[in-house]
Write an enzyme that holds these catalytic residues in place. Sequence first.
Site, PDB file in Angstrom:
ATOM      1  N   ARG A   1       0.830  -1.214   0.000  1.00  0.00           N
ATOM      2  CA  ARG A   1       0.000   0.000   0.000  1.00  0.00           C
ATOM      3  C   ARG A   1       0.863   1.262   0.000  1.00  0.00           C
ATOM      4  O   ARG A   1       0.502   2.265  -0.612  1.00  0.00           O
ATOM      5  CB  ARG A   1      -0.937  -0.013   1.217  1.00  0.00           C
ATOM      6  CG  ARG A   1      -2.010   1.072   1.194  1.00  0.00           C
ATOM      7  CD  ARG A   1      -3.011   0.840   2.324  1.00  0.00           C
ATOM      8  NE  ARG A   1      -4.189   1.681   2.194  1.00  0.00           N
ATOM      9  CZ  ARG A   1      -4.480   2.701   3.001  1.00  0.00           C
ATOM     10  NH1 ARG A   1      -3.679   3.012   4.007  1.00  0.00           N
ATOM     11  NH2 ARG A   1      -5.575   3.400   2.817  1.00  0.00           N
TER      12      ARG A   1
ATOM     13  N   ILE B   1      -7.385   7.116  -1.021  1.00  0.00           N
ATOM     14  CA  ILE B   1      -7.241   5.663  -1.069  1.00  0.00           C
ATOM     15  C   ILE B   1      -8.116   5.161   0.067  1.00  0.00           C
ATOM     16  O   ILE B   1      -8.064   5.685   1.183  1.00  0.00           O
ATOM     17  CB  ILE B   1      -5.759   5.238  -0.925  1.00  0.00           C
ATOM     18  CG1 ILE B   1      -5.602   3.718  -1.058  1.00  0.00           C
ATOM     19  CG2 ILE B   1      -5.143   5.741   0.360  1.00  0.00           C
ATOM     20  CD1 ILE B   1      -4.129   3.263  -1.079  1.00  0.00           C
ATOM     21  N   SER B   2      -8.948   4.174  -0.201  1.00  0.00           N
ATOM     22  CA  SER B   2      -9.921   3.712   0.792  1.00  0.00           C
ATOM     23  C   SER B   2      -9.256   3.093   2.010  1.00  0.00           C
ATOM     24  O   SER B   2      -8.148   2.571   1.942  1.00  0.00           O
ATOM     25  CB  SER B   2     -10.868   2.685   0.165  1.00  0.00           C
ATOM     26  OG  SER B   2     -11.626   3.274  -0.858  1.00  0.00           O
ATOM     27  N   GLN B   3      -9.984   3.126   3.103  1.00  0.00           N
ATOM     28  CA  GLN B   3      -9.550   2.485   4.342  1.00  0.00           C
ATOM     29  C   GLN B   3      -9.354   0.995   4.066  1.00  0.00           C
ATOM     30  O   GLN B   3     -10.210   0.353   3.441  1.00  0.00           O
ATOM     31  CB  GLN B   3     -10.619   2.692   5.413  1.00  0.00           C
ATOM     32  CG  GLN B   3     -10.344   1.993   6.714  1.00  0.00           C
ATOM     33  CD  GLN B   3     -11.488   2.167   7.703  1.00  0.00           C
ATOM     34  OE1 GLN B   3     -12.507   2.781   7.408  1.00  0.00           O
ATOM     35  NE2 GLN B   3     -11.319   1.608   8.889  1.00  0.00           N
ATOM     36  N   PRO B   4      -8.251   0.396   4.512  1.00  0.00           N
ATOM     37  CA  PRO B   4      -8.007  -1.026   4.258  1.00  0.00           C
ATOM     38  C   PRO B   4      -9.157  -1.943   4.689  1.00  0.00           C
ATOM     39  O   PRO B   4      -9.483  -2.902   3.987  1.00  0.00           O
ATOM     40  CB  PRO B   4      -6.731  -1.310   5.058  1.00  0.00           C
ATOM     41  CG  PRO B   4      -6.010  -0.006   5.024  1.00  0.00           C
ATOM     42  CD  PRO B   4      -7.100   1.042   5.153  1.00  0.00           C
TER      43      PRO B   4
END
Length: 179
Positions: free
Chosen positions: A64, A90-93
Site C-alpha cells: 500500500r 485511497i480507501s480504508q483497508p
Amino acid sequence: MFHLIRILLLLLFSSVVLTAEEDYALKRENMIRAIEADVAATSTYLDKNTLDPRVMQAMNTVPRHALVPSSYRSKAYLNRPLPIGYGQTISQPYIVAIMTDLLNPPPEHKVLEVGTGSGYQAAIFSRLVQQVYTIEIIEELGMRATKDLAELGYDNIQVRISDGYYGWEQHAPFDGIVV
C-alpha cells in the site's frame, strides 16, 4: 577507548534497525490485525466473524505504501483512508477488505473496478482473480496508477482513463463489478 565504545554501540544498534521493507512488513501485519479487530467488532453487521483468508493474504502482500503519495508513506498502513490528490482518497483497508470479501471472487474470474484511484483495490483483486479491468475518470490519477501498477509488476490489471458510467463493453461481461 572512546572509538572502541562507539564501534560497539554502532554494532549493537545496527542489528536493531529494520530495513524499510521489514518496517513496511511489520506495519502491514499491524494493519491486518486492525482489520481483523474491526471485522470482529462489526461481525453482527457483516454476518461473519472473519474474512476469507485469501483476501487477508492479498491485503498482507500488496505494498500500500507504494500506492500513496510519498508524503503519506509513513501512514500507509494505518487503517484509514489517505488523500491521493485531486480531492480523492485511497480507501480504508478495512473497507477494501470487506468489498473484496463480499465479491468472493474465484481465481478464474475477471473483475471490473470503477474508480481506480491509486490502484490499491485493483492490486488486491489482482492477487485473487485472473484479470482486473479498472476505469479512472481523473486522467492524472489514471496515469499514476498505470505507472505504479506496472512498476510493481501487476500484469493482470488494465487501466482505462474514461468515465466508467457505461463500464468497459469490449471486455464485458464481468464476473464481478466494484464501484
